[in-house]
Structure formats: structure tokens, C-alpha cells
Write a protein that holds these residues in place. Structure first.
Motif, PDB file in Angstrom:
ATOM      1  N   ALA A  34       0.820  -1.215   0.000  1.00 29.96           N
ATOM      2  CA  ALA A  34       0.000   0.000   0.000  1.00 29.96           C
ATOM      3  C   ALA A  34       0.850   1.260   0.000  1.00 29.96           C
ATOM      4  O   ALA A  34       0.405   2.311  -0.475  1.00 29.96           O
ATOM      5  N   LEU A  35       2.075   1.167   0.517  1.00 30.82           N
ATOM      6  CA  LEU A  35       2.960   2.323   0.583  1.00 30.82           C
ATOM      7  C   LEU A  35       4.041   2.290  -0.502  1.00 30.82           C
ATOM      8  O   LEU A  35       4.986   3.081  -0.440  1.00 30.82           O
ATOM      9  N   SER A  36       3.917   1.428  -1.471  1.00 32.89           N
ATOM     10  CA  SER A  36       4.970   1.218  -2.459  1.00 32.89           C
ATOM     11  C   SER A  36       4.841   2.156  -3.650  1.00 32.89           C
ATOM     12  O   SER A  36       3.828   2.836  -3.845  1.00 32.89           O
ATOM     13  N   ARG A  37       5.871   2.166  -4.468  1.00 35.37           N
ATOM     14  CA  ARG A  37       5.856   2.935  -5.708  1.00 35.37           C
ATOM     15  C   ARG A  37       4.850   2.368  -6.699  1.00 35.37           C
ATOM     16  O   ARG A  37       4.263   3.109  -7.493  1.00 35.37           O
ATOM     17  N   ASP A  38       4.673   1.031  -6.685  1.00 36.04           N
ATOM     18  CA  ASP A  38       3.681   0.428  -7.574  1.00 36.04           C
ATOM     19  C   ASP A  38       2.284   0.950  -7.264  1.00 36.04           C
ATOM     20  O   ASP A  38       1.488   1.199  -8.180  1.00 36.04           O
ATOM     21  N   MET A  39       1.983   1.114  -5.978  1.00 37.91           N
ATOM     22  CA  MET A  39       0.686   1.651  -5.598  1.00 37.91           C
ATOM     23  C   MET A  39       0.517   3.081  -6.105  1.00 37.91           C
ATOM     24  O   MET A  39      -0.531   3.450  -6.644  1.00 37.91           O
ATOM     25  N   LEU A  40       1.547   3.904  -5.923  1.00 38.05           N
ATOM     26  CA  LEU A  40       1.475   5.288  -6.403  1.00 38.05           C
ATOM     27  C   LEU A  40       1.293   5.334  -7.914  1.00 38.05           C
ATOM     28  O   LEU A  40       0.487   6.124  -8.434  1.00 38.05           O
ATOM     29  N   ALA A  41       2.036   4.486  -8.647  1.00 37.31           N
ATOM     30  CA  ALA A  41       1.931   4.477 -10.104  1.00 37.31           C
ATOM     31  C   ALA A  41       0.521   4.092 -10.557  1.00 37.31           C
ATOM     32  O   ALA A  41      -0.046   4.695 -11.484  1.00 37.31           O
TER      33      ALA A  41
ATOM     34  N   ASP B  29      10.138  12.478  -6.407  1.00 40.69           N
ATOM     35  CA  ASP B  29       9.646  13.557  -5.543  1.00 40.69           C
ATOM     36  C   ASP B  29       8.185  13.323  -5.163  1.00 40.69           C
ATOM     37  O   ASP B  29       7.785  13.542  -4.013  1.00 40.69           O
ATOM     38  N   ALA B  30       7.404  12.868  -6.140  1.00 42.89           N
ATOM     39  CA  ALA B  30       6.000  12.573  -5.860  1.00 42.89           C
ATOM     40  C   ALA B  30       5.866  11.422  -4.867  1.00 42.89           C
ATOM     41  O   ALA B  30       4.972  11.433  -4.007  1.00 42.89           O
ATOM     42  N   TYR B  31       6.740  10.428  -4.972  1.00 43.39           N
ATOM     43  CA  TYR B  31       6.681   9.303  -4.031  1.00 43.39           C
ATOM     44  C   TYR B  31       7.036   9.746  -2.613  1.00 43.39           C
ATOM     45  O   TYR B  31       6.411   9.294  -1.639  1.00 43.39           O
ATOM     46  N   GLU B  32       8.009  10.637  -2.492  1.00 45.39           N
ATOM     47  CA  GLU B  32       8.341  11.171  -1.169  1.00 45.39           C
ATOM     48  C   GLU B  32       7.177  11.981  -0.609  1.00 45.39           C
ATOM     49  O   GLU B  32       6.859  11.895   0.586  1.00 45.39           O
ATOM     50  N   TYR B  33       6.541  12.757  -1.454  1.00 47.25           N
ATOM     51  CA  TYR B  33       5.355  13.524  -1.045  1.00 47.25           C
ATOM     52  C   TYR B  33       4.212  12.574  -0.689  1.00 47.25           C
ATOM     53  O   TYR B  33       3.479  12.798   0.286  1.00 47.25           O
ATOM     54  N   PHE B  34       4.062  11.495  -1.449  1.00 48.24           N
ATOM     55  CA  PHE B  34       3.038  10.476  -1.207  1.00 48.24           C
ATOM     56  C   PHE B  34       3.203   9.857   0.179  1.00 48.24           C
ATOM     57  O   PHE B  34       2.223   9.560   0.866  1.00 48.24           O
ATOM     58  N   GLY B  35       4.453   9.671   0.613  1.00 50.29           N
ATOM     59  CA  GLY B  35       4.698   9.113   1.934  1.00 50.29           C
ATOM     60  C   GLY B  35       4.237  10.013   3.059  1.00 50.29           C
ATOM     61  O   GLY B  35       3.945   9.526   4.166  1.00 50.29           O
ATOM     62  N   ASP B  36       4.152  11.332   2.810  1.00 47.62           N
ATOM     63  CA  ASP B  36       3.653  12.255   3.827  1.00 47.62           C
ATOM     64  C   ASP B  36       2.130  12.292   3.873  1.00 47.62           C
ATOM     65  O   ASP B  36       1.553  12.682   4.890  1.00 47.62           O
ATOM     66  N   LYS B  37       1.474  11.903   2.785  1.00 47.46           N
ATOM     67  CA  LYS B  37       0.016  11.974   2.721  1.00 47.46           C
ATOM     68  C   LYS B  37      -0.656  10.633   3.015  1.00 47.46           C
ATOM     69  O   LYS B  37      -1.842  10.605   3.346  1.00 47.46           O
ATOM     70  N   ILE B  38       0.074   9.533   2.884  1.00 49.32           N
ATOM     71  CA  ILE B  38      -0.493   8.203   3.102  1.00 49.32           C
ATOM     72  C   ILE B  38       0.265   7.535   4.248  1.00 49.32           C
ATOM     73  O   ILE B  38       1.494   7.564   4.292  1.00 49.32           O
ATOM     74  N   SER B  39      -0.465   6.955   5.176  1.00 51.85           N
ATOM     75  CA  SER B  39       0.164   6.200   6.264  1.00 51.85           C
ATOM     76  C   SER B  39      -0.608   4.909   6.472  1.00 51.85           C
ATOM     77  O   SER B  39      -1.841   4.866   6.321  1.00 51.85           O
ATOM     78  N   ALA B  40       0.110   3.850   6.805  1.00 56.01           N
ATOM     79  CA  ALA B  40      -0.498   2.540   7.075  1.00 56.01           C
ATOM     80  C   ALA B  40       0.225   1.959   8.278  1.00 56.01           C
ATOM     81  O   ALA B  40       1.357   1.483   8.162  1.00 56.01           O
ATOM     82  N   ASP B  41      -0.419   2.007   9.424  1.00 59.81           N
ATOM     83  CA  ASP B  41       0.184   1.561  10.676  1.00 59.81           C
ATOM     84  C   ASP B  41      -0.342   0.177  11.032  1.00 59.81           C
ATOM     85  O   ASP B  41      -1.566  -0.050  11.045  1.00 59.81           O
ATOM     86  N   TYR B  42       0.584  -0.728  11.342  1.00 59.08           N
ATOM     87  CA  TYR B  42       0.213  -2.099  11.691  1.00 59.08           C
ATOM     88  C   TYR B  42       0.030  -2.210  13.199  1.00 59.08           C
ATOM     89  O   TYR B  42       0.918  -1.825  13.968  1.00 59.08           O
ATOM     90  N   ASP B  43      -1.120  -2.714  13.620  1.00 62.11           N
ATOM     91  CA  ASP B  43      -1.408  -2.931  15.033  1.00 62.11           C
ATOM     92  C   ASP B  43      -0.994  -4.360  15.384  1.00 62.11           C
ATOM     93  O   ASP B  43      -1.644  -5.323  14.976  1.00 62.11           O
TER      94      ASP B  43
END
Length: 368
Positions: A123-130, A161-175
Motif C-alpha cells: 500500500a505504501l509502495s511505488r507500484d501503488m502510487l503508479a 519527488d512525488a513518491y516522497e510527497y506520497f509518503g507524507d500523505k499516506i500512512s499505514a500503521d500495523y497494530d
């Protein structure tokens, strides 16, 4: 201060020299001489002027280095900063037919937890962003010109740059306790936040299905290949037997051998060639019978292994379960305007204090 200080000190020095050169006059008992009184008043005035000068300079520094940045931050967060909406969703990965999750030190461990971590990383990968950019134009949304310059992605940004920006807007925390993944997606509209979050869940579910199919294919591949070889071997032996029956019409694999033996016994004694032919046919038939029995056993074993592999593949089925969401926010959560203004004031004050200490240290070092 640097210009006024020498003048003030000169006035104090002139007053002291005048008091020394002036003739002493008798003063009433308990009263200070006039010159000493004038010097005392002059010193107090200098001290008060010094305090006022320091207060003015401190107020100037606070106004420029603390108050001004805080006011600018208040203007930015109050009138310029674009609202950002955050969509929440929660999902987990279940595996059918497997043992439940084990708790090790209060943390979930097992196939399901490993699968959830794998999906989280996807979910946090470059493939997801693409894929999000291809099907939902997420990068174009983050580059929208109506978004404030501080929050938006610049127009000339590369994919990295978009992927780095994507990391600031998307988060997936594992419980680790529940084994669930909490997904948060930020966008500049509530609709887009919910859309992107829903797309990430759909793509993650496809990823889980692909992982399941790959694992099932790996489990079945060897069993199917062994079964295919056993089937081909048995079919070839059956075809050889049919060909042998056609070639040896007087012999068969049931009662044909007994009839053939009786015919040989009734034949005249000198007939040696038919006896030799019968022996060769008998050996060939017995060999084919043994080969067919072995092929039948190998085929049955391969079929049993294939059925077991299929059952094991069914037990390896996994699926993504959405626990909550994706939500459609009705109010913006970011930016946190009051906190941003307070942070701007505190940071400015700390930076001014550090700069003041550095300047004071440099001046002290210069005097030495």
C-alpha cells in the motif's frame, strides 16, 4: 547604544572631575555635599537610560524575530492554508483453514500477520502510487494550482519527488495486538480522500488474491506434473498392450495363456519353433503385465498426491477483510492551524534566544 554610551560615561567622568577640583564647602550635618548629590543623580539617570535602551532593543528584537513570524504564520494558517481531509479505514488479512494467530508477548504472529505486513508495504509502495496516478490521477490532484504553495506538490516534481510527497500523505500503521492495518489517506477534498482510500483497499485486495493464486499454483505445480507423467506412462503401456494383442491374436491377458498352452501340448512333438515363439510371447506378456501393475500403482499414488495438494491449496486461501471504512470526512483535520501558529512563535523565540547567546559570546570573546 554604541554611540550613546560614551557620551553618558563622559558626562559621569566630567561630573566626578568637577567634584574633585571644586573647593569643599561645609555642609549641614547629615547631608551629602552638593557635588556628590549631582554625581549620584547623574549616575541614576544613566542607569535608567541604560535600562530603557535595553528594553527598547529587546522589544525591537522580539517584534522582528518573534512577533512578525507569528503574525505571518497566523495569516497563512488563517487565510491561505488549504484544508486537508483525511479518510480512515482498517483492514486485516485472514487465511482460511489455518491455525489462529499466536500471541507472542502480546503481539500477533503467524501467516495472517505476515500477509498483513506484506499488504501494508504494498500500500505504501511505488507500484501503488503508479497505479493510483494512472487510474485516479493522484499526482495531478496533489499538484492542483488552487492549493497553497506550501502544501501542494510542485509542478516540476519527478516521480521520486512525488513518491516522497506520497509518503507524507499516506500512512499505514500495523497494530501488532489485533493484526490489523490502519490506513490514513490525506487529500485536498473529502471526496478525493475517500476515493483514494477505497482504491488502495481494492488494489490491496487484488494483491492478496494474487499472492493466494501464486502460492496455490506453486503447491499444485509439482503434484500436477507428477500426475501427468504417471498418466502418460500408463497410457503408453495400455497402448503397447493393445498393440500386442493385435499382433498376438491367439494370446490374451485373461484365459488366453491357458488356451495357448493347451494348443502347444496338442501339437506334434517335433514342432519346436511354435514352442519357442510361445515362450517369447509369454515372457513379453508377463513383462507388460508387471509394467502395467507398476504403472497403475504409480498413477494411483500420483492421483492421491494431487488430491492432497488440491486440498492443501484450498487451505491456503487468504482474503482481505475490511474492518472499517473508508470514511468520508465532513471536516478538515489538517492543517492544525492553532498548533501551527503556536509552533511558529515558540520556534522563533528559541531561534532568537540562540542567536542572542551566540552574539554575546562573540562580543565577549572580542573584548578578551
Amino acid at each position: 547604544m554604541a554611540v550613546r554610551m560614551p557620551a553618558i560615561l563622559r558626562r559621569v567622568g566630567v561630573a566626578e572631575e568637577a567634584s574633585k577640583s571644586a573647593p569643599s564647602q561645609p555642609t549641614p550635618q547629615g547631608e551629602a555635599p552638593p557635588d556628590e548629590a549631582r554625581v549620584s543623580r547623574s549616575t541614576k539617570e544613566v542607569a535608567r537610560e541604560l535600562r530603557r535602551e535595553r528594553a527598547r532593543r529587546l522589544a525591537l528584537r522580539l517584534s522582528i524575530f518573534v512577533l512578525l513570524p507569528t503574525v505571518l504564520a497566523a495569516i497563512f494558517y488563517g487565510f491561505i492554508a488549504t484544508d486537508q481531509f483525511e479518510s480512515h479505514s482498517t483492514f486485516t488479512v485472514h487465511a482460511e483453514g489455518r491455525a489462529g494467530e499466536n500471541l507472542v508477548g502480546g503481539m500477533a504472529s503467524g501467516p495472517g500477520s505476515r500477509d498483513a505486513l506484506t499488504v501494508r508495504d504494498y500500500a505504501l509502495s511505488r507500484d501503488m502510487l503508479a497505479r493510483l496516478d494512472k487510474e485516479h490521477a493522484i499526482i495531478a490532484h496533489y499538484k492542483s494550482p488552487w492549493v497553497d504553495w506550501f502544501s501542494r506538490l510542485r509542478q516540476s516534481a519527478s516521480f521520486e519527488d512525488a513518491y516522497e510527497y506520497f509518503g507524507d500523505k499516506i500512512s499505514a500503521d500495523y497494530d501488532s495486538t489485533s493484526g490489523a492495518v490502519n490506513l490514513r489517506v490525506r487529500a485536498f477534498s473529502a471526496e478525493k480522500a475517500a476515493e483514494f482510500s477505497s482504491a488502495i483497499l481494492d488494489y490491496s485486495e487484488e494483491k492478496v488474491n494474487s499472492l493466494t493464486q501464486r502460492e496455490r499454483r506453486d503447491v499444485l505445480q509439482y503434484a500436477e506434473s507428477e500426475f501427468a507423467r504417471a498418466e502418460i506412462r500408463l497410457t503408453k503401456i495400455k497402448m503397447d498392450i493393445v498393440s500386442l494383442r493385435q499382433k498376438r491374436g491367439d494370446l490374451s491377458f485373461d484365459g488366453g495363456l491357458l488356451r495357448a498352452a493347451q494348443d502347444v501340448l496338442k501339437a506334434p512333438a517335433p514342432a519346436t519353433k511354435p514352442a519357442k515363439g510361445f515362450d517369447a510371447a509369454l515372457v513379453e506378456i508377463e513383462a507388460k503385465k508387471v509394467e502395467k501393475e507398476l504403472a497403475d500403482k504409480a498413477y494411483a499414488s500420483a492421483l492421491t498426491a494431487l488430491e492432497n495438494a488440491r486440498a492443501d491449496a484450498d487451505r491456503k486461501h487468504r482474503y482481505l477483510a475490511v474492518v472499517a471504512g473508508p470514511s468520508k470526512p465532513d471536516v478538515s483535520k489538517y492543517p492544525r492551524r492553532l498548533l501551527g501558529v503556536v509552533n511558529a512563535g515558540v520556534v522563533s523565540f528559541l531561534l532568537m534566544g540562540i542567536a542572542t547567546l551566540i552574539v554575546a559570546a562573540v562580543r565577549e570573546h572580542a573584548r578578551l
